[in-house]
Scaffold this motif. Sequence first.
Motif, PDB file in Angstrom:
ATOM      1  N   LYS A 260       0.835  -1.196   0.000  1.00 17.10           N
ATOM      2  CA  LYS A 260       0.000   0.000   0.000  1.00 17.10           C
ATOM      3  C   LYS A 260       0.871   1.249   0.000  1.00 17.10           C
ATOM      4  O   LYS A 260       1.956   1.269   0.587  1.00 17.10           O
ATOM      5  N   HIS A 265      -2.638   5.606   2.547  1.00 17.38           N
ATOM      6  CA  HIS A 265      -3.227   4.777   3.604  1.00 17.38           C
ATOM      7  C   HIS A 265      -3.421   5.601   4.875  1.00 17.38           C
ATOM      8  O   HIS A 265      -4.478   5.528   5.524  1.00 17.38           O
ATOM      9  N   CYS A 385      -7.841  -0.347   9.539  1.00 18.43           N
ATOM     10  CA  CYS A 385      -8.275  -1.364   8.561  1.00 18.43           C
ATOM     11  C   CYS A 385      -8.754  -0.651   7.301  1.00 18.43           C
ATOM     12  O   CYS A 385      -9.844  -0.063   7.280  1.00 18.43           O
ATOM     13  N   THR A 386      -7.930  -0.687   6.250  1.00 21.80           N
ATOM     14  CA  THR A 386      -8.275   0.019   5.007  1.00 21.80           C
ATOM     15  C   THR A 386      -8.336  -0.916   3.809  1.00 21.80           C
ATOM     16  O   THR A 386      -8.353  -0.464   2.670  1.00 21.80           O
ATOM     17  N   THR A 387      -8.371  -2.205   4.075  1.00 21.85           N
ATOM     18  CA  THR A 387      -8.430  -3.143   2.962  1.00 21.85           C
ATOM     19  C   THR A 387      -9.733  -2.975   2.169  1.00 21.85           C
ATOM     20  O   THR A 387     -10.787  -2.687   2.735  1.00 21.85           O
ATOM     21  N   ARG A 388      -9.644  -3.159   0.861  1.00 28.73           N
ATOM     22  CA  ARG A 388     -10.841  -3.085   0.022  1.00 28.73           C
ATOM     23  C   ARG A 388     -11.570  -4.427  -0.040  1.00 28.73           C
ATOM     24  O   ARG A 388     -12.658  -4.508  -0.601  1.00 28.73           O
ATOM     25  N   ASN A 389     -10.943  -5.448   0.531  1.00 30.25           N
ATOM     26  CA  ASN A 389     -11.567  -6.764   0.600  1.00 30.25           C
ATOM     27  C   ASN A 389     -12.591  -6.750   1.737  1.00 30.25           C
ATOM     28  O   ASN A 389     -12.242  -6.793   2.915  1.00 30.25           O
ATOM     29  N   LYS A 392     -12.500  -9.578   4.317  1.00 31.06           N
ATOM     30  CA  LYS A 392     -11.387  -9.448   5.261  1.00 31.06           C
ATOM     31  C   LYS A 392     -11.648  -8.314   6.255  1.00 31.06           C
ATOM     32  O   LYS A 392     -11.398  -8.454   7.465  1.00 31.06           O
ATOM     33  N   ALA A 393     -12.157  -7.192   5.761  1.00 29.21           N
ATOM     34  CA  ALA A 393     -12.435  -6.047   6.637  1.00 29.21           C
ATOM     35  C   ALA A 393     -13.490  -6.409   7.682  1.00 29.21           C
ATOM     36  O   ALA A 393     -13.335  -6.087   8.872  1.00 29.21           O
TER      37      ALA A 393
END
Length: 478
Positions: A260, A265, A385-389, A392-393
């Motif tokens: 990232k 982020h 938590c910045t995941t685009r999934n 998972k988030a």
Amino acid sequence: MSRTSAAQNAVVELLRVSPVADDLAARFARAGHSLYLVGGSVRDAMLGRLHGNDLDFTTDARPEQILALVSPWGDAVWDTGIAFGTVGASKGGIVCEITTFRSDAYDRVTRNPEVRFGDTVEADLVRRDFTVNAMAIDLASREFIDPHDGMSALDDRVLDTPATPQESFADDPLRMLRAARFASQLGLTPAPRVLEAMTSMCAEIARITPERVQAELSKLLCGKFPRRGVELLVDTGLAAHVLPELPAMRLEIDEHHQHKDVYEHSLVVLDQAIDLEEEGAEPDLVLRLAALLHDIGKPDTRRHVEGGGVSFHHHEVVGAKMVRKRLRALRYSKDLTEDVAKLVFLHLRFHGYGKGEWTDSAVRRYVTDAGDLLPRLHKLVRADCTTRNRRKANALQRTYDGLEERIARIAEEEDLARVRPDLDGNEIMRLLGLPPGPLVGQAWRHLKELRLDRGPMDHDEAIAALREWAREQGITPA
């Protein structure tokens, strides 16, 4: 917002405080002087956001005349700024600052002006930082005075300068930081010529003291749109001089070592942390600083891993040290600095939790290490938590929900907010026959560690544990 509606907003807001403003204007008029509401007070009145009780005025009266007029009028009067033409007074809970018309000259080495008093409000307004702050209201006639079309700038949400931005920023480089602050507070966008001047003159900010920089940075971060202000600092090069760790997070990413973008982020984490602040509460400067700076240790700890990966081992440790160094340089208080550094240090701890593998002892240590910062740490970890999934988030959020539930359960059972040894220092000295000194502190810390590992012990268990420790240390109770 149309010019008419802006004027109406200003009049409505002005009428709200008019008993004080009108009373003060009448005193000046009887003495043969004009009085104008000016600057940020007018701007905020037009925006319908004249919050608080601070009003700024300007007048043709000289400082000594101002002091003579307000001394019998105000509930309190102060003249600490009289050398710069300003006298302060409070009346009925309203704080008023009245300043003589100014037409200053700057040496352009420091930001300290050679104070020159002027004779017209128009000459006073042209020296001000931005056109949105260069408007006035004649309190006698309620006439708007707007020689630099600040009202249109407000309509268009544009930040421009009355004089050329090069002249303005050469006079006072702090105005460049104020531009970023107004982008954050008011959502204004600098005009192209302002942006160009900020970029070409960014090194001039070195003339400004750390204390002044800190004040502007804090106001920026506590604004409504702090990301806009931060991006303006970085894009113009100002951040390289006042907070260089920020642009340093713009790590180069190549096709073989994907990760990232740390800077982007961090901006997302800042946004998400703000979203978690309590509605209606004051902006949380500690949380916002921690969110923005939580990964500043990554550039110094980045290592390329065989096979194309990237690692940032111990970046939280390095980051906490960097935070302390930078915030001290900016003259932030010791308490604030330590709070932000501790949050940065602890922000990765949760990632060892897995799917709930921590023992109750590990949970106790998490709570104890965070101390009073635990509510902020909860927000920071969730914001990180910045995941685009989405799967998972959601899993991460559910896991943290589970940790918070465990903390609540253990806290209810064990009073986690006050984790302490089961024996105090006086009892330790009595049981071991020790005088006050380092050994008592060592025994106390040992018992605290046991308390964290085992949970509460009854009195007899605590005494037995203390005596066992004493035997291991070769201490014979008296």
